[in-house]
Design a protein around this motif. Structure first.
Motif, mmCIF file in Angstrom:
data_model
loop_
_atom_site.group_PDB
_atom_site.id
_atom_site.type_symbol
_atom_site.label_atom_id
_atom_site.label_comp_id
_atom_site.label_asym_id
_atom_site.label_seq_id
_atom_site.Cartn_x
_atom_site.Cartn_y
_atom_site.Cartn_z
ATOM 1 N N ASN A 174 39.652 41.350 50.908
ATOM 2 C CA ASN A 174 39.995 40.785 49.609
ATOM 3 C C ASN A 174 39.151 39.561 49.284
ATOM 4 O OD1 ASN A 174 41.901 40.693 47.261
ATOM 5 N ND2 ASN A 174 42.307 38.675 48.131
ATOM 6 N N THR A 175 38.739 38.834 50.315
ATOM 7 C CA THR A 175 37.974 37.599 50.107
ATOM 8 C C THR A 175 36.504 37.877 49.803
ATOM 9 O OG1 THR A 175 39.447 36.428 51.628
ATOM 10 C CG2 THR A 175 37.329 35.400 51.158
ATOM 11 N N ILE A 176 35.938 38.860 50.464
ATOM 12 C CA ILE A 176 34.492 39.066 50.424
ATOM 13 C C ILE A 176 34.033 39.982 49.293
ATOM 14 C CG2 ILE A 176 32.545 39.998 51.744
ATOM 15 C CD1 ILE A 176 34.045 39.178 54.279
ATOM 16 N N PHE A 177 34.820 41.020 48.985
ATOM 17 C CA PHE A 177 34.310 42.090 48.134
ATOM 18 C C PHE A 177 34.887 42.075 46.717
ATOM 19 C CE2 PHE A 177 33.925 43.609 52.502
ATOM 20 C CZ PHE A 177 32.611 44.054 52.528
ATOM 21 N N HIS A 178 34.132 42.683 45.824
ATOM 22 C CA HIS A 178 34.576 42.937 44.452
ATOM 23 C C HIS A 178 35.807 43.844 44.509
ATOM 24 C CE1 HIS A 178 34.628 44.961 40.505
ATOM 25 N NE2 HIS A 178 34.026 43.852 40.051
ATOM 26 N N PRO A 179 36.749 43.717 43.563
ATOM 27 C CA PRO A 179 37.972 44.517 43.608
ATOM 28 C C PRO A 179 37.771 46.022 43.747
ATOM 29 C CG PRO A 179 38.213 42.778 41.996
ATOM 30 C CD PRO A 179 36.791 42.707 42.491
ATOM 31 N N VAL A 180 36.719 46.564 43.152
ATOM 32 C CA VAL A 180 36.476 48.013 43.270
ATOM 33 C C VAL A 180 36.171 48.371 44.722
ATOM 34 C CG1 VAL A 180 34.984 49.929 42.618
ATOM 35 C CG2 VAL A 180 35.690 48.255 40.894
ATOM 36 N N ILE A 181 35.249 47.617 45.321
ATOM 37 C CA ILE A 181 34.893 47.864 46.722
ATOM 38 C C ILE A 181 36.070 47.541 47.623
ATOM 39 C CG2 ILE A 181 33.273 47.338 48.577
ATOM 40 C CD1 ILE A 181 32.039 48.726 46.162
ATOM 41 N N ALA A 182 36.776 46.461 47.312
ATOM 42 C CA ALA A 182 37.937 46.082 48.113
ATOM 43 C C ALA A 182 38.989 47.186 48.097
ATOM 44 C CB ALA A 182 38.536 44.778 47.588
ATOM 45 N N GLY A 183 39.178 47.791 46.918
ATOM 46 C CA GLY A 183 40.149 48.877 46.817
ATOM 47 C C GLY A 183 39.785 50.046 47.700
ATOM 48 N N ILE A 184 38.487 50.369 47.743
ATOM 49 C CA ILE A 184 38.031 51.482 48.575
ATOM 50 C C ILE A 184 38.212 51.157 50.050
ATOM 51 C CG2 ILE A 184 36.008 52.845 49.250
ATOM 52 C CD1 ILE A 184 34.960 52.469 46.388
#
Length: 498
Positions: free
Chosen positions: A320-330
């Motif tokens: 959640n800290t490092i990635f964009h929400p789309v990537i984080a969701g994946i």
């Protein structure tokens, strides 16, 4: 807590719809009990290998192991190394023999059915006892997956833990109920790839300066984090601690949901390819899991938010800290993949124990194939409800629940299975003694603590079970002519299929 983000929610929903679609497609290809419980024995090497790996690792690979590495540093390599060795040995010494013998033994679909037919047990004691231990230990194992699911939905969506566990349970049951083994195997293939990718992407993205810089930064925090011989407090690890960690590898030989993949593979030659895929996948995944914990330790030490209340949430915090929400969701969906890939397999094996080993053998021997499948599906719902009850405590540890169930299966079935595949002199009485001694040792040893009783219970469980099998077999009657003839046939067939 991770903010409730519409993008992450949408990613989760797309993922769940994809898995359910696979389940529905597999439902259309499931016509009988052999299809539902073993996929018609037509798995290729890739789905066989990744399905075995994904169903093995469960949510603990993305929660439990990173959490342990986060708390203990490189001490966690003893655990990872033991599991890697166990994976390799299981594929090497069990896979081909079990697949071959399960076919020879009247095409046995379940582990209890195989053991019963291996020893021509007309009394059904072997089959019933094996089914009992499967149901008992899988309740704890499945509940560990539901706990992991609860922590995931609680953290990602800021849900109440109880509601989160219920939603996770519905997700798993939905496609297992419809598709059976094919749905489980095909979704495991997708989920296994997603799990390994997530575990490699997250630590690589989080590291600044590579492994050398990571080592230097961890050394600055606490030099003991980089030692495999000392704990984080600087005290040397005892032999009990090291043996207990490495001994996790012993559990592989008795895990029914992993052994089912061996029986479901379409040929013995495919098992050689599958073994290589499985070992590489396991090595990469566990390396990534340990790195997630180490990188997370560095991040939390430098973070203004302070430490974690629950070490097993470190993967979610990093994503959640490092990635964009789309990537984080994946990437967060990879946790759901890990949970689903194991829980579905456990529910399926448990339901097969109810349908094939209890209902058909003890209640209605002339049950039709479609009736058995229906009982199996009802079993999925029943067992999931019991596991849900056990998972309701938010203080439950994923690693703790897994360790107990893992030891139970390893001791109750591991020695029995290996000796039944290699030792012609083993008899029915030895098999019963091995399962009883192995299973009971785990239950009793777990209740004790201090001194030698701090040793992981799988070690005494496997030792005592092996001794009891050999001793009882030698001091009781030799196997019948029927059992001996079947073993000879199996040996001949093994050479032919190889």
């Amino acid at each position: 807590m991770i903010e409730n983000n519409f993008t992450i929610i949408a990613t989760f929903m797309v993922y769940l719809v994809m898995m359910l679609a696979i389940g529905i497609y597999a439902y259309k290809r499931t016509s009988d009990a052999k299809d539902y419980f073993l996929g018609g024995r037509r798995l290729g090497p890739w789905p066989a290998a990744l399905s075995a790996g994904a169903s093995d690792m469960s949510g603990w690979l993305l929660l439990g192991l990173p959490g342990y590495a986060y708390a203990a540093g490189l001490e966690s390599l003893w655990l990872a190394g033991g599991l890697l060795a166990g994976t390799w040995l299981n594929w090497l010494i069990v896979a081909k023999r079990l697949r071959t013998y399960s076919i020879t033994a009247n095409d046995s679909l379940t582990l209890p059915a195989f053991l019963s037919r291996r020893f021509a047990d007309k009394s059904k004691i072997v089959q019933s006892l094996a089914a009992f231990f499967i149901l008992m230990f899988f309740l704890f194992y499945t509940s560990s997956g539901l706990v992991a699911g609860g922590k995931l939905f609680e953290t990602v969506f800021s849900m109440d833990y109880t509601v989160a566990v219920i939603i996770g349970t519905v997700c798993v049951v939905s496609y297992t109920l419809f598709g059976g083994f094919l749905a489980v195997a095909w979704t495991d293939l997708v989920q296994g790839l997603l799990m390994s990718a997530a575990l490699l992407i997250v630590p690589i993205a989080a590291m600044n300066g590579g492994v050398d810089q990571l080592s230097a930064d961890l050394y600055a925090i606490n030099p003991e984090l980089l030692s495999i011989w000392n704990g984080v407090d600087g005290e040397p690890l005892s032999w009990i601690a090291i043996v207990s960690l490495v001994a996790w590898g012993l559990g592989y030989f008795g895990q029914p949901h992993i052994l089912a993949r061996f029986k479901a593979t379409r040929s013995n030659k495919d098992l050689t390819t599958a073994r290589r895929i499985a070992v590489i996948w396991t090595a990469l995944s566990m390396t990534g899991a340990v790195l997630v914990g180490l990188v997370g330790m560095l991040y939390m030490n430098n973070s203004l938010t302070g430490g974690l209340e629950d070490d097993e949430k470190i993967f979610m915090v990093l994503v959640n800290t490092i990635f964009h929400p789309v990537i984080a969701g994946i990437l967060l969906a990879a946790i759901l993949a890990a949970i689903m890939s194991t829980a579905d397999s456990q529910l399926l094996v448990s339901s097969s124990a109810l349908a094939e080993d209890f209902y058909k053998q003890l209640i209605k021997p002339n049950a039709t194939s479609s009736e058995i499948v229906m009982v199996g599906r009802l079993g999925v719902v029943f067992i999931s409800l019991l596991a849900l009850y056990l998972a309701m405590s938010p203080d439950s540890s994923v690693l703790g629940l897994v360790s107990y169930a893992w030891a139970g299966f390893g001791a109750a079935f591991g020695p029995v299975l290996i000796l039944s595949l290699y030792w012609k002199r083993m008899n029915r009485s030895g098999a019963i003694a091995g399962m009883l001694v192995g299973g009971i040792t785990i239950v009793l040893w777990k209740q004790l603590s201090g001194g030698i009783f701090d040793l992981y219970e799988i070690v005494p469980g496997v030792i005592f079970a092996t001794i009891s099998i050999v001793a009882v077999s030698l001091f009781t009657d030799e196997p019948s002519a029927e059992v001996t003839a079947q073993f000879d046939k199996y040996e001949r067939q093994l050479k032919t299929l190889d």
